[in-house]
Design a protein around this motif. Structure first.
Motif, PDB file in Angstrom:
ATOM      1  N   GLU A 175      46.593  33.043  38.129  1.00  0.00           N
ATOM      2  CA  GLU A 175      46.095  34.375  37.788  1.00  0.00           C
ATOM      3  C   GLU A 175      45.791  34.476  36.316  1.00  0.00           C
ATOM      4  O   GLU A 175      46.488  33.907  35.484  1.00  0.00           O
ATOM      5  N   TRP A 177      42.673  40.352  33.985  1.00  0.00           N
ATOM      6  CA  TRP A 177      41.264  40.711  33.853  1.00  0.00           C
ATOM      7  C   TRP A 177      41.132  41.844  32.859  1.00  0.00           C
ATOM      8  O   TRP A 177      40.416  41.775  31.876  1.00  0.00           O
ATOM      9  N   LEU A 235      43.221  38.897  37.967  1.00  0.00           N
ATOM     10  CA  LEU A 235      42.138  38.314  38.724  1.00  0.00           C
ATOM     11  C   LEU A 235      42.611  36.902  39.001  1.00  0.00           C
ATOM     12  O   LEU A 235      42.938  36.172  38.081  1.00  0.00           O
ATOM     13  N   THR A 280      35.558  34.871  47.929  1.00  0.00           N
ATOM     14  CA  THR A 280      36.518  35.340  46.930  1.00  0.00           C
ATOM     15  C   THR A 280      37.566  36.235  47.573  1.00  0.00           C
ATOM     16  O   THR A 280      38.731  36.215  47.183  1.00  0.00           O
ATOM     17  N   SER A 283      41.798  35.907  47.286  1.00  0.00           N
ATOM     18  CA  SER A 283      42.305  36.867  46.309  1.00  0.00           C
ATOM     19  C   SER A 283      43.822  36.820  46.239  1.00  0.00           C
ATOM     20  O   SER A 283      44.495  36.678  47.257  1.00  0.00           O
ATOM     21  N   SER A 325      45.619  39.298  44.581  1.00  0.00           N
ATOM     22  CA  SER A 325      46.229  40.616  44.574  1.00  0.00           C
ATOM     23  C   SER A 325      45.388  41.545  45.425  1.00  0.00           C
ATOM     24  O   SER A 325      44.211  41.302  45.673  1.00  0.00           O
ATOM     25  N   GLN A 353      42.153  42.996  43.729  1.00  0.00           N
ATOM     26  CA  GLN A 353      41.005  42.095  43.779  1.00  0.00           C
ATOM     27  C   GLN A 353      40.459  42.040  45.193  1.00  0.00           C
ATOM     28  O   GLN A 353      39.253  42.099  45.417  1.00  0.00           O
ATOM     29  N   ILE A 373      38.381  45.049  45.876  1.00  0.00           N
ATOM     30  CA  ILE A 373      37.063  45.013  45.238  1.00  0.00           C
ATOM     31  C   ILE A 373      36.101  44.195  46.080  1.00  0.00           C
ATOM     32  O   ILE A 373      34.977  44.621  46.373  1.00  0.00           O
ATOM     33  N   PHE A 374      36.562  43.020  46.510  1.00  0.00           N
ATOM     34  CA  PHE A 374      35.640  42.169  47.256  1.00  0.00           C
ATOM     35  C   PHE A 374      35.464  42.664  48.685  1.00  0.00           C
ATOM     36  O   PHE A 374      34.429  42.447  49.305  1.00  0.00           O
ATOM     37  N   SER A 382      50.441  42.191  43.959  1.00  0.00           N
ATOM     38  CA  SER A 382      50.144  40.818  44.323  1.00  0.00           C
ATOM     39  C   SER A 382      50.598  40.584  45.758  1.00  0.00           C
ATOM     40  O   SER A 382      51.600  41.139  46.225  1.00  0.00           O
TER      41      SER A 382
END
Lengths: 109, 630, 172
Positions: free
Chosen positions: B70, B73, B83, B135, B139, B141, B144, B147-148, B202
């Motif tokens: 990690e 970010w 990230l 991604t 990931s 966490s 993240q 987001i994806f 996480s």
């Protein structure tokens, strides 16, 4: 350097002149000019005070005075222009009062 | 725990994750108007990414502990947002599956999408999807991942509405986006709840059993339910399941990749990812079991009456995802993930076969296809039958092993009711699958005219690409089932995963399942394939039931009603009122007040301004003098 | 008497004289030009009193922008000479009285010997120091000032918008 009161005196004289202009000129633009002189006198007093007490807050205040002056002038002039468009004159008083004042002040210059 | 991975791992990951993004950027900015170049860029990127993920999988076959890597970010206040990547058996397996299916589907699209005006854009979106999905799988966490998760939803929206000039397609894209968004909102709320209470999102941290000590049971259940809401939206489970059939408006390869094999499976994947966390809350596990079962049965019933081949596969996708959730909800981590893997393979195969047929016959309707001679598409039909058999759970295909594993788990660990539901679902699955197969296998009623097929001849290269992909997937479907032992072992090695369940060998279960499946196939044959066939399924004899199924249990009507009454009639009207009366009215009132006061004060100050000023200053001067001398 | 003091008195004299000329001119353009001179003098006074940034701003804003604005307006509206007259002479004396009163008040406030006072120490607020001070201790006031300017801008735009009635009046 000069004493504090001397610079205050200069500021007071400037203020007085501005006030005189504001009160005696029969013309809105000149009245606005007088207000500018008065604001400027105030600014001078603030700068002198700032030096006297060795603090910059006085100068900061002058900056705000400048802002107010700019604002006041722009709005004031816009008002004057609007008034001029509407009545065709820049006299502070409406026509009826103007006649009255003319009768009252025979000795007008 | 926090072991920094060796450099080659970082490199491979960078390649796997970075190339598709680069491809997306390059295609969208530079080469969108050049189809050939775009396809080469996108294919090259995903091929290298696939190679990289495969080598990662092989390199970590016997990995003892998950790798976490990690970087921070950005820091929001005191909360660092990391990230990173989390490599464990689950994510590695999923990474490889996603890369493989993406690669195959992109090769297939060379033929399927050939000549489309949006060819470059298509490959750009596919690269975007590949990047986001790859991604997402690694990931480290939940932030993240979220987001994806949304980026994947964006890619889905773009691809469903790919033929945006078609009204239904753009509507379907919007519907999919909004309905998944509903689930995502719950997901986000769950994340915020967890973040506020734990300060750490996480995945490894959440799967720690100590989480139960740091959260009150109520909070734990609430957070789990909210996150499960996201899963419901993404995986099209009850009650948010109707967007998936509509999403079939997109190009068929897109349906194969996003809406059956990978993206909709992301929900199930998330559940598997947080399996330790969900296990802490028995209520949510039961909820998951119930939702999975309900969706499975509902979707299977809808598939019974549909005449549209893609719709049938879409319903079956929902149904199979329900199966996976059933398996996971009953505590069968390995069973669920294994079914996820095999399903990705054979469902992609089924969709791509459907794509070939649609491409060739220019219709989605299976009855029309059979009239136009679908029987003569030998290679496609062989592959279709292999996929269908796997879907129905016939040995020795991959679906048999994974489905049997889930049912065995239900039999051992859950109430008999769920097992009965699972068996019913398996019966229905076999019935609707073979109904479709038998319909397609019927001899053609009309001789195909040449001009009907004439303009569908794409260039031989495209045909070859499509055929090669079908054969590859069919081969995978045949082979993958025998990898059960190895995969189970591999998945059980995960540190976060629960200990491997002892092998329950229930001798009676496969017999029951196969009997049911066989009965279903015979029933389908009886109605659709024998000489004196009736051409009507048993469902069609009950018009009410058939309508109910065909109209998706009136779920869409319910949503429309809710939308009209609650959202438009309730919220919208209330907000409009608030906007017009309170906000606008308030501002207008404020302005009017100022104007009124101005009028009043103007009345007080009319003319003779210099006299007034003089008085004013005189008063001030007197005041000054007074203050100075008094 | 140091050089500083000498300069101060000279500049004060210049400023006061220019202002006096400005407020008594009948021709407004002359008045404005005298006032520009006065503001230049004030700016130099500012510099002398240790405010170089303000001196620059005074020249730029007052002598530059504001006075030019006055000139524009004066040339735009072409006021006839007759209208530009002083207030009736009979009312001069209250104005003088009040101005004098102010002066007396201010002098009285100092209430000290005007000649033998200690002079102020010379200091200067460097622009960067002044700027840091301004944005650290007076940031809210700065924001309010900017808002004020925005409001003035909107107000002026609104005021100078020609309405239909005006347009008809102005179209001979």
């Amino acid at each position: 350097m000069v004493p504090f009161s001397h610079s205050l005196l200069v500021a007071a004289l400037l203020f007085g002149m501005g006030l005189f202009c504001l009160l005696t000129r029969r013309n809105l633009i000149m009245m606005l000019l007088g207000i500018e002189v008065m604001l400027n006198a105030g600014a001078l007093a603030f700068v002198a005070a700032s030096l006297h007490w060795q603090q910059m807050d006085g100068q900061a205040m002058v900056l705000f005075i400048l802002t107010v002056a700019a604002t006041e002038v722009s709005v004031g002039l816009a008002l004057i222009v609007a008034l001029y468009r509407r009545t065709g004159s820049v006299d502070p008083d409406p026509p009826a009062d103007r006649q009255l004042a003319a009768q009252a002040g025979e000795g007008g210059v | 725990m926090m072991s920094s991975p060796p450099i080659e791992v970082v490199l491979l990951l960078a390649v796997a994750l970075g190339l598709p993004l680069t491809a997306f950027g390059v295609i969208m900015t530079l080469t969108r108007s050049q189809p050939r170049v775009s396809a080469i860029i996108s294919l090259g990127a995903i091929a290298v990414a696939f190679g990289a993920s495969l080598s990662l999988l092989i390199a970590h076959w016997g990995m003892p502990t998950p790798l976490v890597y990690e970087i921070t970010w950005l820091v929001a206040g005191e909360l660092p947002i990391p990230l990173g990547v989390l490599l464990d058996p689950t994510s590695l397996l999923m990474l490889t599956v996603v890369a493989a299916i993406s690669l195959l589907v992109q090769i297939y699209s060379l033929g399927y999408m050939a000549g489309d005006p949006g060819f470059g854009r298509y490959y750009g979106c596919m690269s975007l999807f590949a990047w986001a999905m790859l991604t997402l799988t690694v990931s480290s966490s939940l932030i993240q991942l979220y987001i994806f998760w949304e980026l994947v939803g964006l890619a889905s929206y773009l691809l469903i509405g790919f033929w945006f000039e078609k009204w239904t397609a753009s509507e379907a894209g919007k519907k999919a986006f909004v309905m998944t968004r509903l689930g995502d909102t719950a997901f986000l709320l769950g994340l915020i709840l967890l973040w506020l209470n734990l300060g750490d999102l996480s995945i490894a941290g959440l799967n720690d059993p100590q989480v139960a000590d740091r959260l009150s049971p109520g909070q734990l259940t609430l957070a789990a339910v909210l996150i499960f809401g996201g899963i419901i939206g993404k995986s099209a489970q009850f009650p948010l399941l109707t967007w998936l059939p509509d999403a079939m408006e997109g190009p068929t390869p897109v349906s194969a990749l996003l809406h059956s094999a990978t993206m909709v499976a992301a929900g199930v994947y998330l559940f598997a990812r947080l399996f330790g966390f969900f296990s802490l809350s028995p209520a949510v596990m039961t909820l998951c079991l119930a939702v999975g079962t309900l969706s499975m049965l509902l979707a299977a019933s809808m598939a019974l009456v549909s005449r549209d081949i893609k719709q049938v596969w879409a319903y079956s996708t929902i149904s199979q995802l329900g199966y996976m959730l059933m398996g996971l909800g009953a505590g069968g981590f390995t069973a669920g993930v294994f079914h996820l893997t095999t399903h990705a393979g054979f469902k992609a195969l089924l969709f791509l076969c459907a794509g070939v047929l649609i491409h060739h016959f220019d219709t989605n309707d299976i009855f029309r296809m059979s009239q136009r001679g679908s029987r003569r598409q030998r290679l496609t039909l062989v592959c279709l039958v292999i996929g269908a058999a796997a879907l129905s759970g016939l040995p020795p295909l991959s679906g048999f092993f994974s489905k049997e594993m889930i049912l065995a788990h239900l039999a051992v660990h859950a109430h008999p009711f769920w097992l009965a539901a699972g068996l019913l679902g398996s019966f229905l699955t076999a019935y609707y699958t073979f109904r479709l197969i038998f319909v397609l296998l019927r001899p053609a009623a009309e001789t195909p005219s040449d001009d009907a097929e004439g303009h569908h001849h794409s260039e031989p290269f495209g045909e070859l690409c499509m055929a090669a992909v079908l054969v590859t997937l069919a081969g995978l479907t045949v082979v993958l089932g025998f990898g059960q032992g190895a995969l189970t072992h591999f998945l059980s090695a995960a540190a976060g995963a629960p200990p491997p369940a002892p092998a329950h060998h229930l001798g009676w279960l496969p017999v029951v399942v196969l009997t049911l499946t066989g009965a279903a196939i015979v029933a389908a044959w009886w109605e659709f394939a024998r000489q004196k066939r009736s051409e009507t399924g048993w469902v069609d004899r009950f018009p009410t039931l058939a309508t109910l199924f065909a109209r998706r249990w009136y779920l869409d009507d319910l949503y429309r009603w809710l939308l009209d009454r609650v959202v438009y009639g309730g919220f919208s009207r209330a907000f409009t009122w608030n906007d017009q009366r309170v906000i606008d009215g308030g501002l207008d009132g404020l302005g009017q007040t100022v104007i009124d006061w101005g009028a009043i004060s103007a009345r007080l100050n009319r003319s003779q301004i210099q006299f007034r000023l003089m008085v004013l200053f005189a008063v001030v001067a007197v005041l000054v003098l007074y203050l100075a001398f008094a | 008497m140091t050089v500083y003091s000498l300069l101060f008195y000279l500049l004060s004299l210049l400023t006061l004289a220019a202002t006096a000329m400005a407020v008594t001119r009948r021709h407004m353009v002359h008045a404005v030009l005298y006032l520009v001179l006065s503001f230049f003098g004030t700016a130099l006074l500012f510099y002398l009193l240790g405010a170089p940034l303000l001196a620059a701003l005074e020249v730029i804003i007052y002598a530059g922008a504001i006075m030019v604005l006055f000139l524009f307006i004066i040339m735009m509206i072409r006021v006839e000479k007759e209208d530009d007259r002083f207030f009736p002479f009979l009312q001069w004396w209250p104005a003088l009285l009040i101005s004098g009163g102010f002066l007396a008040g201010l002098l009285a406030l100092s209430r000290e010997d005007l000649v033998r006072q200690p002079g102020m120490t010379v200091a200067q607020a460097l622009p960067q120091v002044f700027g840091i001070h301004l944005f650290r201790d007076h940031w809210l006031a700065i924001e309010i000032a900017s808002l004020l300017l925005l409001i003035a801008l909107v107000g002026v735009l609104h005021l100078s918008r020609r309405r239909r009635a005006d347009a008809i009046e102005e179209a001979p």
